[in-house]
Each structure stands twice: as C-alpha cells, then as structure tokens.
Write an enzyme that holds these catalytic residues in place. Structure first.
Site, short mmCIF file in Angstrom:
data_model
loop_
_atom_site.label_atom_id
_atom_site.label_comp_id
_atom_site.label_asym_id
_atom_site.label_seq_id
_atom_site.Cartn_x
_atom_site.Cartn_y
_atom_site.Cartn_z
N HIS A 1 0.79 5.26 1.16
CA HIS A 1 0.13 6.30 1.96
C HIS A 1 0.23 7.62 1.20
O HIS A 1 1.31 7.98 0.72
CB HIS A 1 0.86 6.52 3.28
CG HIS A 1 0.88 5.35 4.21
ND1 HIS A 1 0.08 5.27 5.32
CD2 HIS A 1 1.63 4.23 4.22
CE1 HIS A 1 0.34 4.14 5.98
NE2 HIS A 1 1.28 3.49 5.32
N HIS B 1 0.84 -1.20 0.00
CA HIS B 1 0.00 0.00 0.00
C HIS B 1 0.87 1.24 0.00
O HIS B 1 1.99 1.25 0.51
CB HIS B 1 -0.94 0.02 1.20
CG HIS B 1 -0.24 -0.14 2.52
ND1 HIS B 1 0.12 -1.36 3.02
CD2 HIS B 1 0.17 0.78 3.42
CE1 HIS B 1 0.72 -1.20 4.18
NE2 HIS B 1 0.78 0.08 4.45
P1 5GP Z 1 1.69 0.51 7.41
O1 5GP Z 1 2.13 0.86 8.81
O2 5GP Z 1 1.59 -0.99 7.21
O3 5GP Z 1 2.51 1.19 6.36
O4 5GP Z 1 0.24 1.14 7.26
C1 5GP Z 1 -0.92 0.45 7.53
C2 5GP Z 1 -1.99 1.50 7.70
O5 5GP Z 1 -3.23 0.86 7.60
C3 5GP Z 1 -1.95 2.19 9.06
O6 5GP Z 1 -1.76 3.58 8.86
C4 5GP Z 1 -3.30 1.86 9.68
O7 5GP Z 1 -3.85 2.95 10.35
C5 5GP Z 1 -4.13 1.47 8.49
N1 5GP Z 1 -5.16 0.48 8.75
C6 5GP Z 1 -5.02 -0.67 9.45
N2 5GP Z 1 -6.19 -1.35 9.46
C7 5GP Z 1 -7.08 -0.61 8.75
C8 5GP Z 1 -8.45 -0.79 8.41
O8 5GP Z 1 -9.10 -1.77 8.76
N3 5GP Z 1 -9.03 0.19 7.67
C9 5GP Z 1 -8.34 1.29 7.26
N4 5GP Z 1 -8.99 2.21 6.55
N5 5GP Z 1 -7.05 1.51 7.56
C10 5GP Z 1 -6.42 0.56 8.30
#
Ligand code: 5GP
Ligand code: ZN
Length: 136
Positions: A102, A100
């Site tokens: 951001h 993903h």
């Molecule tokens: P990472 O830390 O893996 O780069 O980012 C994962 C992101 O996914 C985090 O910012 C977290 O807030 C978001 N996230 C985790 N679970 C969910 C969810 O069920 N729905 C949404 N919309 N965001 C999520």
C-alpha cells in the site's frame, strides 16, 4: 478467474482497475477503499501470497516500483508524505492473499498510520533480543 485471486484478475485485465502504472513486473492501481486521496496498491503480476514466499528478485523489483510510484504521487498530489504498508496474514490485516504494497499519501492534519506502542520493559527487551539475535 484462473486461480480465484482478485489481484491476479486485475493484473490480467480480467477485471477493471484504476491503473496508475504498469510494466512487465508490476501493476499499480488505486485501492477501491482508499484510506486517503491517492491510496495506491502495487502488486507483482506473478502470484505469491505474501512477503515470505515472494522471491528476493521479485521483491527488489516491486520495491523499486513502489518508490517510483510514490515519487510520482508525491509530485502530482498535494501530499506532504506517505506511508508504505504491507500486511502478512489475517491477524495482520491481510484480506487479499496476493502480495501487495500500500502507498498511502498523507496530508497535513491526517491521522497517520502509526503503531501505538507503550514503553518497553528493558529486562524483557534484553531477554528477547538475546533470544532473537540472528547469525549473519
Ligand atoms: P490488505 O488488507 O490485504 O492489506 O489490503 C487489501 C486492499 O485491497 C484493501 O485496502 C482493499 O480495499 C483493496 N481491494 C480489495 N479488492 C479490491 C479490488 O477489487 N480492487 C481494488 N482496486 N482494490 C481492492
Ligand atoms: Zn494472485
């Protein structure tokens, strides 16, 4: 949930999300723990874990959508810029193992996402560059 992946479940519409954009390749939706107003995630619908196991064609398509969504956010929100972040591996802060991107809109006065570097040692940098230099 088919494969225990929360982002696959969001892409399949099995769990709800605040969707911003969707087409045949990607879905973009608001992060539930926003770093800033409008913090949006862009994911390919097809599951891969991170940058390195995602096919180039998929990445190209996803990055084009990241640009599309970022331009839209910048038009609609009163932000002054944005960060793009893409984390790979727990040590890099990846908590969801579905690739993903951001998009974090930034507003004047924000504390932006910055890498806090310290001045490098030129000899070490030169040696490292020699070790890392890649053939074309
Ligand atoms: P990472 O830390 O893996 O780069 O980012 C994962 C992101 O996914 C985090 O910012 C977290 O807030 C978001 N996230 C985790 N679970 C969910 C969810 O069920 N729905 C949404 N919309 N965001 C999520
Ligand atoms: Zn997934």
């Amino acid at each position: 949930m088919k494969n225990d992946c929360i982002f696959c479940a969001i892409a399949a519409g099995e769990i709800p999300s605040f969707k911003v954009y969707e087409d045949d390749v990607v879905v973009a939706y608001l992060d539930i723990n926003p770093v800033s107003e409008g913090h949006t995630l862009v994911i390919p619908k097809k599951h891969t874990e991170g940058l390195l196991d995602t096919p180039d064609e998929t990445l190209a398509a996803v990055v084009a959508r990241v640009k599309l969504v970022a331009a839209h956010l910048k038009k609609v929100l009163p932000c002054d810029g944005f960060n793009i972040a893409q984390n790979n591996g727990e040590v890099a802060g990846q908590t969801v193992k579905h690739v993903h991107f951001h998009i974090v809109p930034r507003y004047k006065g924000d504390d932006p996402l910055v890498f806090k570097g310290a001045k490098g040692d030129m000899e070490r940098l030169a040696a490292l560059a020699a070790r890392l230099a890649m053939p074309r």
